[in-house]
Scaffold this motif. Structure first.
Motif, mmCIF file in Angstrom:
data_model
loop_
_atom_site.group_PDB
_atom_site.id
_atom_site.type_symbol
_atom_site.label_atom_id
_atom_site.label_comp_id
_atom_site.label_asym_id
_atom_site.label_seq_id
_atom_site.Cartn_x
_atom_site.Cartn_y
_atom_site.Cartn_z
ATOM 1 N N ARG A 63 0.846 -1.196 0.000
ATOM 2 C CA ARG A 63 0.000 0.000 0.000
ATOM 3 C C ARG A 63 0.877 1.239 0.000
ATOM 4 O O ARG A 63 2.067 1.188 0.281
ATOM 5 C CB ARG A 63 -0.928 -0.025 1.208
ATOM 6 N N ILE A 64 0.260 2.353 -0.255
ATOM 7 C CA ILE A 64 0.951 3.633 -0.321
ATOM 8 C C ILE A 64 0.351 4.522 0.759
ATOM 9 O O ILE A 64 -0.878 4.526 0.920
ATOM 10 C CB ILE A 64 0.757 4.268 -1.716
ATOM 11 N N PRO A 65 1.202 5.230 1.513
ATOM 12 C CA PRO A 65 2.598 5.593 1.311
ATOM 13 C C PRO A 65 3.566 4.707 2.088
ATOM 14 O O PRO A 65 3.173 3.929 2.958
ATOM 15 C CB PRO A 65 2.652 7.009 1.871
ATOM 16 N N THR A 66 4.828 4.919 1.791
ATOM 17 C CA THR A 66 5.930 4.356 2.548
ATOM 18 C C THR A 66 6.967 5.462 2.674
ATOM 19 O O THR A 66 7.216 6.201 1.729
ATOM 20 C CB THR A 66 6.549 3.137 1.832
ATOM 21 N N LEU A 67 7.549 5.576 3.862
ATOM 22 C CA LEU A 67 8.609 6.557 4.101
ATOM 23 C C LEU A 67 9.884 5.810 4.442
ATOM 24 O O LEU A 67 9.867 4.881 5.250
ATOM 25 C CB LEU A 67 8.244 7.486 5.272
ATOM 26 N N VAL A 68 10.978 6.239 3.832
ATOM 27 C CA VAL A 68 12.294 5.697 4.163
ATOM 28 C C VAL A 68 13.156 6.869 4.613
ATOM 29 O O VAL A 68 13.256 7.883 3.919
ATOM 30 C CB VAL A 68 12.948 4.985 2.955
ATOM 31 N N VAL A 69 13.732 6.719 5.798
ATOM 32 C CA VAL A 69 14.688 7.703 6.303
ATOM 33 C C VAL A 69 15.799 6.914 6.972
ATOM 34 O O VAL A 69 15.542 6.079 7.836
ATOM 35 C CB VAL A 69 14.034 8.744 7.250
ATOM 36 N N ASP A 70 17.016 7.151 6.527
ATOM 37 C CA ASP A 70 18.162 6.324 6.912
ATOM 38 C C ASP A 70 17.824 4.874 6.559
ATOM 39 O O ASP A 70 17.425 4.609 5.441
ATOM 40 C CB ASP A 70 18.513 6.504 8.386
ATOM 41 N N ASP A 71 17.932 3.973 7.481
ATOM 42 C CA ASP A 71 17.606 2.569 7.215
ATOM 43 C C ASP A 71 16.225 2.186 7.734
ATOM 44 O O ASP A 71 15.860 1.010 7.727
ATOM 45 C CB ASP A 71 18.657 1.652 7.853
ATOM 46 N N LEU A 72 15.469 3.163 8.181
ATOM 47 C CA LEU A 72 14.150 2.905 8.741
ATOM 48 C C LEU A 72 13.085 3.033 7.662
ATOM 49 O O LEU A 72 13.032 4.038 6.936
ATOM 50 C CB LEU A 72 13.864 3.902 9.871
ATOM 51 N N VAL A 73 12.246 2.022 7.550
ATOM 52 C CA VAL A 73 11.139 2.019 6.594
ATOM 53 C C VAL A 73 9.843 2.002 7.402
ATOM 54 O O VAL A 73 9.654 1.156 8.267
ATOM 55 C CB VAL A 73 11.192 0.780 5.674
ATOM 56 N N ILE A 74 8.969 2.961 7.109
ATOM 57 C CA ILE A 74 7.707 3.089 7.835
ATOM 58 C C ILE A 74 6.572 3.140 6.826
ATOM 59 O O ILE A 74 6.659 3.878 5.834
ATOM 60 C CB ILE A 74 7.664 4.380 8.682
ATOM 61 N N PHE A 75 5.521 2.371 7.077
ATOM 62 C CA PHE A 75 4.314 2.517 6.277
ATOM 63 C C PHE A 75 3.158 2.780 7.217
ATOM 64 O O PHE A 75 3.305 2.678 8.424
ATOM 65 C CB PHE A 75 4.081 1.321 5.339
ATOM 66 N N GLU A 76 2.045 3.161 6.668
ATOM 67 C CA GLU A 76 0.836 3.645 7.345
ATOM 68 C C GLU A 76 1.003 5.140 7.636
ATOM 69 O O GLU A 76 1.873 5.555 8.398
ATOM 70 C CB GLU A 76 0.470 2.872 8.606
ATOM 71 N N SER A 77 0.164 5.900 7.021
ATOM 72 C CA SER A 77 0.248 7.356 7.058
ATOM 73 C C SER A 77 0.310 7.951 8.474
ATOM 74 O O SER A 77 1.142 8.821 8.732
ATOM 75 C CB SER A 77 -0.916 7.944 6.270
ATOM 76 N N PRO A 78 -0.531 7.522 9.432
ATOM 77 C CA PRO A 78 -0.426 8.117 10.769
ATOM 78 C C PRO A 78 0.941 7.873 11.423
ATOM 79 O O PRO A 78 1.488 8.760 12.058
ATOM 80 C CB PRO A 78 -1.549 7.443 11.568
#
Length: 162
Positions: A63-78
């Motif tokens: 699903r969308i979105p996904t955020l990547v910052v450094d090596d951390l991957v986070i999904f789910e908008s909230p």
């Protein structure tokens, strides 16, 4: 306090995987508002890119979105929104733990991501809500009214608040 003070290193580029008129709206608002260093990476839903092996390695839900910052991957908008706010405490967008305003932050975050976003999804994907092509214009018209109602609630809240 800056990201550097929290993490002990310079802030990295945020990579937000997005698709227009999708649940990435609130995270994108935040990144833009904070003038963060970010890159938007289009996930082409027309070609089902969100179901590709590469994307599923980032976001197993596809699903969308996904955020990547450094090596951390986070999904789910909230979750993405909360993480962005926590990395930018100087913005005062997320009240401190224990603050009586903190629950209101969660309330409005949920409102943006659940209430507004749900109405937008019906508006932009009306075919998911009918088996009859002829009813799509009616769904769109009704959703535009519903979206206006939701936005009026936000406008009313912001009228006397930051």
């Amino acid at each position: 306090m800056s990201i550097r003070k929290i993490t002990g290193k310079e802030p990295s580029l945020f990579k937000l995987y997005y698709y227009p008129n999708n649940a990435n709206l609130a995270p994108h608002f935040l990144l833009h508002h904070l003038n963060a260093d970010y890159e938007l990476l289009l996930v082409d839903k027309k070609t089902n890119s969100q179901k590709s092996a590469d994307y599923l390695r980032l976001n197993p839900a596809g699903r969308i979105p996904t955020l990547v910052v450094d090596d951390l991957v986070i999904f789910e908008s909230p979750a993405i929104c909360m993480h962005i706010c926590e990395l930018h405490p100087e913005s005062n967008l997320m009240p401190a733990l224990g603050s009586p305003q903190r629950p209101l932050f969660y309330q409005w975050l949920a409102f943006l991501n659940n209430t507004l976003q749900a109405e937008l999804m019906v508006r932009y994907y009306p075919h998911r809500h009918t088996n009859e092509e002829a009813t799509i214009p009616n769904i769109i018209a009704a959703q535009e009214d519903r979206i206006a109602d939701v936005l009026s609630i936000i406008n009313g809240q912001l009228e006397h608040n930051e």
